[in-house]
Design an enzyme around this catalytic site. Structure first.
Site, PDB file in Angstrom:
ATOM      1  N   GLU A  67      -4.516   7.924  -3.048  1.00 25.97           N
ATOM      2  CA  GLU A  67      -5.005   6.661  -2.496  1.00 25.97           C
ATOM      3  C   GLU A  67      -5.297   5.651  -3.607  1.00 25.97           C
ATOM      4  O   GLU A  67      -5.177   4.448  -3.397  1.00 25.97           O
ATOM      5  CB  GLU A  67      -6.256   6.930  -1.643  1.00 25.97           C
ATOM      6  CG  GLU A  67      -6.693   5.771  -0.778  1.00 25.97           C
ATOM      7  CD  GLU A  67      -5.704   5.386   0.333  1.00 25.97           C
ATOM      8  OE1 GLU A  67      -4.717   6.116   0.559  1.00 25.97           O
ATOM      9  OE2 GLU A  67      -5.933   4.342   0.959  1.00 25.97           O
ATOM     10  N   HIS A 104       1.824   4.509  -2.779  1.00 21.46           N
ATOM     11  CA  HIS A 104       1.951   5.955  -2.529  1.00 21.46           C
ATOM     12  C   HIS A 104       3.365   6.425  -2.899  1.00 21.46           C
ATOM     13  O   HIS A 104       3.545   7.481  -3.505  1.00 21.46           O
ATOM     14  CB  HIS A 104       1.735   6.260  -1.042  1.00 21.46           C
ATOM     15  CG  HIS A 104       0.302   6.231  -0.598  1.00 21.46           C
ATOM     16  ND1 HIS A 104      -0.671   7.013  -1.169  1.00 21.46           N
ATOM     17  CD2 HIS A 104      -0.326   5.529   0.384  1.00 21.46           C
ATOM     18  CE1 HIS A 104      -1.834   6.797  -0.548  1.00 21.46           C
ATOM     19  NE2 HIS A 104      -1.646   5.891   0.390  1.00 21.46           N
ATOM     20  N   HIS A 149       0.830  -1.206   0.000  1.00 20.30           N
ATOM     21  CA  HIS A 149       0.000   0.000   0.000  1.00 20.30           C
ATOM     22  C   HIS A 149       0.873   1.267   0.000  1.00 20.30           C
ATOM     23  O   HIS A 149       0.742   2.129  -0.879  1.00 20.30           O
ATOM     24  CB  HIS A 149      -0.915  -0.018   1.231  1.00 20.30           C
ATOM     25  CG  HIS A 149      -1.820   1.155   1.350  1.00 20.30           C
ATOM     26  ND1 HIS A 149      -3.145   1.113   0.987  1.00 20.30           N
ATOM     27  CD2 HIS A 149      -1.592   2.427   1.768  1.00 20.30           C
ATOM     28  CE1 HIS A 149      -3.681   2.312   1.195  1.00 20.30           C
ATOM     29  NE2 HIS A 149      -2.772   3.130   1.666  1.00 20.30           N
ATOM     30  N   GLU A 150       1.759   1.344   0.979  1.00 18.59           N
ATOM     31  CA  GLU A 150       2.601   2.543   1.063  1.00 18.59           C
ATOM     32  C   GLU A 150       3.543   2.622  -0.142  1.00 18.59           C
ATOM     33  O   GLU A 150       3.879   3.710  -0.603  1.00 18.59           O
ATOM     34  CB  GLU A 150       3.383   2.586   2.378  1.00 18.59           C
ATOM     35  CG  GLU A 150       2.514   2.562   3.640  1.00 18.59           C
ATOM     36  CD  GLU A 150       1.437   3.644   3.691  1.00 18.59           C
ATOM     37  OE1 GLU A 150       1.637   4.738   3.129  1.00 18.59           O
ATOM     38  OE2 GLU A 150       0.364   3.375   4.291  1.00 18.59           O
TER      39      GLU A 150
HETATM   40 ZN    ZN Z   1      -3.069   5.225   1.751  1.00 20.26          ZN
END
Ligand code: ZN
Length: 506
Positions: free
Chosen positions: A300, A274, A270-271
């Site tokens: 996101e 980003h 997830h990160e």
């Molecule tokens: Zn996030």
């Protein structure tokens, strides 16, 4: 045609402001990772000073006179004699300037200080699971955010003013029907999954998994995604996050629980999503809006695309499951790829948002959005939060947390003053599927690539279509450029119905 060269007096000043903000980001990153607890009060003052300096420079008379030279203040637009990058830069700088100008400096400094302190109060309250300990700070921050909405101004709801901070152009009027459509199909889908004869056992993910090996595997996946460790780091924090000081220095964090394999694994992916966005921004534009991400919903979308469309897909694990088996041979002995794939996609109503499955995740968001909207519109009071929270959890997910740490105290957002932030998570989920579907159409071998562990073509596509553009276009315009239409719940709902239809034989 006038070009960016002409705007140098402006971009030089913007660069200075960005450098101050980047320095503040380093302090924030440190606060979340390595700062000793005793440093909290001094850090709040240091951050408030830097925020104040950046704000002062942005709203300075010099900046105003520069912008007035090139912008029509009535429309916020530059004349047609400018090339497109210059027009975008002016439009977005004007947006930042005019929003900042509405907030008095003393207010910005006070808000920054109170939010730092509230964050520290929240950490204690959450550890002790005592909402009462957080309530005084929450009231202060909430009061300031209501004041902020008044300063910024709005047409229909004060919540719109705050929402616009994170997702330019988004309003309650636009989001409400979107959430209604989602709820209308997610709630019945959840019921069908719960009534299914298929039961998925995920106890295999909750054996003991060595801390260091979990981190090593997370790093390995980040490298495969194309996250550049020459321009980034992976550290530990209570809550995983990503922060960027420059495209050449983008930090991601994760957390490791020895009894919970998915936590570190999926937070890394997830990160990483980003992080790829921030590393993919055009470094030549650092300091100007053209070097910044277009919105939090878009940000996101990148993390959710990697975490869910890629990281929770069967194709991805065709390549990575054998490596994971090799890393944890005892724990995963005898567990097939299909069993593992089912385990990481098990649907079950749970208390913690960041650990929610793809189906129930947006229900967690909806209840937060309803509550914070009511708080900002003055229809609810801070002291009623625990009760409101627990009632909504029961209504949406059919469960009630036993303690506030697993309920109303779980998220950092309200302590940071980030009211209006939660909707960007749902927007991100919707955009993620839209972008991934488009990528599949434009990269015909995408599935095969992913199954072979070749993730770079996808990263490259995202960089070309989204990352490199910064704020050249508005979020809605960029979505239309990439997919042909604006945000829509339809592709996301189809994707979920298909995925869980197969897994739960609905
Ligand atoms: Zn996030």
């Amino acid at each position: 045609m006038k070009t960016l060269k002409t705007l140098e007096p402006l971009t030089t000043r913007l660069l200075e402001i960005r450098r101050i903000q980047s320095a503040a980001s380093v302090l924030s990153w440190d606060q979340e990772t390595y700062m000793p607890a005793g440093g909290g009060a001094a850090r709040a003052e240091q951050l408030a000073t830097l925020e104040g300096l950046a704000h002062e420079r942005l709203v300075s008379p010099h900046m105003e006179s520069l912008l007035n030279e090139w912008i029509d203040p009535a429309t916020g637009q530059a004349a047609d004699s400018w090339d497109e990058p210059s027009r975008s830069l002016l439009r977005e700088t004007w947006r930042d300037f005019s929003r900042a100008k509405k907030l008095p400096s003393h207010f910005v400094i006070r808000l920054s200080r109170e939010c730092s302190l509230a964050q520290q109060a929240w950490v204690t309250a959450r550890t002790e699971s005592r909402f009462a300990k957080f309530l005084p700070s929450l009231k202060t921050v909430l009061g300031l955010k209501c004041e902020e909405a008044q300063y910024l101004g709005y047409k229909d709801s004060p919540y719109d003013a705050l929402l616009d901070t994170y997702e330019p152009g988004a309003t309650v009027a636009q989001l409400t029907p979107l959430f209604t459509q989602l709820r209308a199909r997610l709630v019945p889908l959840l019921k069908r999954v719960q009534a299914s004869e298929v039961t998925i056992d995920d106890s295999c993910l909750h054996q003991t998994f060595d801390h260091t090996k979990q981190l090593e595997f997370g790093r390995l996946v980040l490298v495969a995604m194309g996250y550049d460790f020459e321009r980034g780091r992976l550290d530990l924090s209570a809550h995983p996050f990503t922060t960027s000081f420059h495209p050449t220095d983008v930090r991601v964090t994760t957390r490791v629980f020895e009894k919970d394999l998915p936590s570190c694994l999926f937070s890394c992916i997830h990160e990483g999503g980003h992080g790829l966005y921030d590393q993919g921004l055009d470094a030549r534009y650092y300091g100007s809006p053209l070097g910044e991400s277009v919105s939090l919903g878009f940000h996101e979308s990148q993390s959710r695309l990697w975490e869910n469309c890629v990281g929770r897909s069967r194709a991805f694990w065709q390549c990575f499951y054998p490596i994971l088996e090799h890393t944890f041979p005892e724990q995963l002995a005898g567990l097939s790829l299909d069993q593992f794939y089912a385990a990481i996609n098990r649907v079950t109503p749970s208390f913690i948002r960041v650990e929610a499955d793809e189906l129930t995740y947006n229900l967690h968001i909806m209840l937060r959005v309803e509550i914070e909207q009511a708080l900002i519109e003055g229809r609810a009071r801070a002291e009623d939060l625990p009760a409101l929270w627990n009632d909504s959890m029961q209504a949406y997910l059919g469960i009630t947390p036993e303690q506030d740490a697993d309920g109303v105290l779980q998220d950092v957002h309200w302590s940071m003053g980030a009211f209006g932030y939660f909707p960007t998570y749902t927007l991100g989920n919707l955009y993620a599927v839209q972008f991934f579907e488009q990528a599949k159409q434009e990269i015909p071998q995408l599935e095969e690539n992913i199954a072979a562990g070749q993730l770079i073509p996808l990263r490259h596509w995202l960089e070309q279509k989204i990352h490199r553009w910064g704020r050249m276009f508005t979020p809605d315009h960029l979505a239309r450029r990439v997919t042909g239409h604006g945000v829509s719940p339809e592709p996301f709902l189809r994707y979920l119905e298909m995925k869980y239809g197969n897994l739960y034989r609905l």
